[in-house]
Motif scaffolding. Sequence first.
Motif, mmCIF file in Angstrom:
data_model
loop_
_atom_site.group_PDB
_atom_site.id
_atom_site.type_symbol
_atom_site.label_atom_id
_atom_site.label_comp_id
_atom_site.label_asym_id
_atom_site.label_seq_id
_atom_site.Cartn_x
_atom_site.Cartn_y
_atom_site.Cartn_z
ATOM 1 N N ASP A 1 13.749 -3.848 -0.486
ATOM 2 C CA ASP A 1 12.606 -3.873 0.658
ATOM 3 C C ASP A 1 11.489 -3.683 -0.165
ATOM 4 O OD1 ASP A 1 11.254 -3.805 2.676
ATOM 5 O OD2 ASP A 1 11.785 -1.736 3.164
ATOM 6 N N ARG A 2 10.842 -4.853 -0.750
ATOM 7 C CA ARG A 2 9.603 -4.582 -1.545
ATOM 8 C C ARG A 2 8.430 -4.986 -0.511
ATOM 9 N NH1 ARG A 2 13.400 -7.135 -4.463
ATOM 10 N NH2 ARG A 2 12.832 -9.186 -3.665
ATOM 11 N N ALA A 3 7.567 -3.974 -0.279
ATOM 12 C CA ALA A 3 6.369 -4.050 0.363
ATOM 13 C C ALA A 3 5.316 -4.745 -0.663
ATOM 14 C CB ALA A 3 5.716 -2.803 0.779
ATOM 15 N N MET A 4 4.716 -5.987 -0.006
ATOM 16 C CA MET A 4 3.823 -6.682 -0.835
ATOM 17 C C MET A 4 2.634 -6.796 0.124
ATOM 18 S SD MET A 4 6.409 -9.935 -1.967
ATOM 19 C CE MET A 4 5.057 -10.855 -2.290
ATOM 20 N N MET A 5 1.323 -7.124 -0.496
ATOM 21 C CA MET A 5 0.324 -7.337 0.178
ATOM 22 C C MET A 5 -0.106 -8.780 -0.381
ATOM 23 S SD MET A 5 -0.470 -4.801 1.677
ATOM 24 C CE MET A 5 -1.955 -5.312 2.310
ATOM 25 N N VAL A 6 -0.180 -9.544 0.714
ATOM 26 C CA VAL A 6 -0.395 -11.001 0.578
ATOM 27 C C VAL A 6 -1.522 -11.632 1.158
ATOM 28 C CG1 VAL A 6 0.673 -13.267 0.855
ATOM 29 C CG2 VAL A 6 2.258 -11.129 0.704
ATOM 30 N N PRO A 7 -2.494 -12.324 0.343
ATOM 31 C CA PRO A 7 -3.556 -12.873 0.757
ATOM 32 C C PRO A 7 -3.511 -13.941 2.076
ATOM 33 C CG PRO A 7 -3.536 -13.075 -1.401
ATOM 34 C CD PRO A 7 -2.352 -12.745 -1.198
ATOM 35 N N ASN B 1 1.890 -4.118 10.913
ATOM 36 C CA ASN B 1 2.617 -3.015 11.744
ATOM 37 C C ASN B 1 3.893 -2.970 11.336
ATOM 38 O OD1 ASN B 1 2.313 -0.771 13.633
ATOM 39 N ND2 ASN B 1 3.353 -2.191 15.301
ATOM 40 N N TYR B 2 4.384 -3.094 9.986
ATOM 41 C CA TYR B 2 5.689 -3.241 9.571
ATOM 42 C C TYR B 2 6.288 -1.650 9.743
ATOM 43 C CZ TYR B 2 9.889 -4.832 7.320
ATOM 44 O OH TYR B 2 10.952 -5.220 7.048
ATOM 45 N N LYS B 3 7.501 -1.411 10.535
ATOM 46 C CA LYS B 3 7.991 -0.138 10.953
ATOM 47 C C LYS B 3 6.996 0.691 11.783
ATOM 48 C CE LYS B 3 11.976 -0.551 7.712
ATOM 49 N NZ LYS B 3 12.705 0.139 6.845
ATOM 50 N N HIS B 4 6.058 0.204 12.497
ATOM 51 C CA HIS B 4 5.108 0.870 13.205
ATOM 52 C C HIS B 4 4.292 1.559 12.135
ATOM 53 C CE1 HIS B 4 7.620 -0.420 16.784
ATOM 54 N NE2 HIS B 4 8.521 -0.026 16.271
ATOM 55 N N GLU C 1 -5.776 -9.443 3.895
ATOM 56 C CA GLU C 1 -4.528 -9.357 3.417
ATOM 57 C C GLU C 1 -3.644 -8.917 4.435
ATOM 58 O OE1 GLU C 1 -4.280 -8.119 -1.048
ATOM 59 O OE2 GLU C 1 -4.870 -6.478 0.071
ATOM 60 N N PHE C 2 -2.391 -9.180 4.405
ATOM 61 C CA PHE C 2 -1.242 -8.748 5.429
ATOM 62 C C PHE C 2 -0.170 -8.075 4.449
ATOM 63 C CE2 PHE C 2 -0.129 -13.221 4.334
ATOM 64 C CZ PHE C 2 1.413 -13.110 4.297
ATOM 65 N N GLU C 3 0.498 -7.271 5.267
ATOM 66 C CA GLU C 3 1.833 -6.717 4.529
ATOM 67 C C GLU C 3 2.795 -7.256 4.828
ATOM 68 O OE1 GLU C 3 3.926 -2.407 4.315
ATOM 69 O OE2 GLU C 3 2.051 -2.519 5.713
ATOM 70 N N CYS C 4 3.710 -7.752 3.821
ATOM 71 C CA CYS C 4 5.159 -8.248 3.996
ATOM 72 C C CYS C 4 6.193 -7.517 3.278
ATOM 73 C CB CYS C 4 4.840 -9.696 3.458
ATOM 74 S SG CYS C 4 6.586 -10.758 3.459
ATOM 75 N N SER D 1 13.186 -11.680 4.536
ATOM 76 C CA SER D 1 11.630 -10.955 4.368
ATOM 77 C C SER D 1 10.915 -10.942 5.830
ATOM 78 C CB SER D 1 11.028 -11.963 3.453
ATOM 79 O OG SER D 1 11.543 -11.919 2.255
ATOM 80 N N GLY D 2 10.063 -10.175 5.942
ATOM 81 C CA GLY D 2 9.448 -9.950 7.127
ATOM 82 C C GLY D 2 8.110 -9.601 7.387
ATOM 83 N N VAL D 3 7.348 -9.932 8.240
ATOM 84 C CA VAL D 3 6.171 -9.470 8.576
ATOM 85 C C VAL D 3 6.103 -9.099 9.983
ATOM 86 C CG1 VAL D 3 3.695 -10.563 9.010
ATOM 87 C CG2 VAL D 3 5.099 -11.258 7.029
ATOM 88 N N ALA D 4 5.023 -8.039 10.366
ATOM 89 C CA ALA D 4 4.898 -7.490 11.709
ATOM 90 C C ALA D 4 3.519 -7.279 11.891
ATOM 91 C CB ALA D 4 5.734 -6.280 12.019
ATOM 92 N N PHE D 5 3.077 -7.718 13.071
ATOM 93 C CA PHE D 5 1.512 -7.817 13.202
ATOM 94 C C PHE D 5 1.551 -6.909 14.922
ATOM 95 C CE2 PHE D 5 0.857 -11.818 11.045
ATOM 96 C CZ PHE D 5 0.139 -11.179 9.891
ATOM 97 N N LYS D 6 0.434 -6.288 15.054
ATOM 98 C CA LYS D 6 -0.165 -5.766 16.283
ATOM 99 C C LYS D 6 -1.536 -6.437 16.603
ATOM 100 C CE LYS D 6 -1.247 -1.248 16.961
ATOM 101 N NZ LYS D 6 -0.976 0.248 17.122
#
Length: 148
Positions: free
Chosen positions: A25-31, A114-117, A125-128, A135-140
């Motif tokens: 479960d690697r957190a990544m910041m992606v453009p 909003n990964y795992k709230h 950038e967004f967190e993935c 792999s997952g992406v969560a948004f609010k």
Amino acid sequence: MKKAMLMLVLTAASGAATLPATAADRAMMVPIANALAVNDAQGRLGDTVKFYFGDQKTPKVQSKITSDSTSQKTNSVGKSPEEACHWAFLSAMLALKKKAESVGANAVVNIVSNYKHKEMSSQTEFECHDGNIVSGVAFKADFVKLAE
């Protein structure tokens, strides 16, 4: 001899079954720009709904309709972490677009990861979260009607 061999096989099999499973479960910041540039993301999202990330400046908001969140996953087997994150991003963005259209919004603003709230806000950038299999992406976000 056969009984001893069978016991050896069963012992080995049961031992292997009790080994701890390890999931990445690697957190990544992606453009965001990179994710919008692949998989025909721009074409699939169209231009009927506008998207604004983080505290990005928006045109005047006429009314706020609702807030919501989405969490989208994609199969990451055989994909690079970045490729898997791009697909999960597109799925999340398409979910936001669908929600906007269903509530009569013409824009989605204040989009934050909003990964795992756990909120992470960025204009660029967004967190993935990339795993071995998924792999997952969560948004609010807020769904609004922008002034014409």
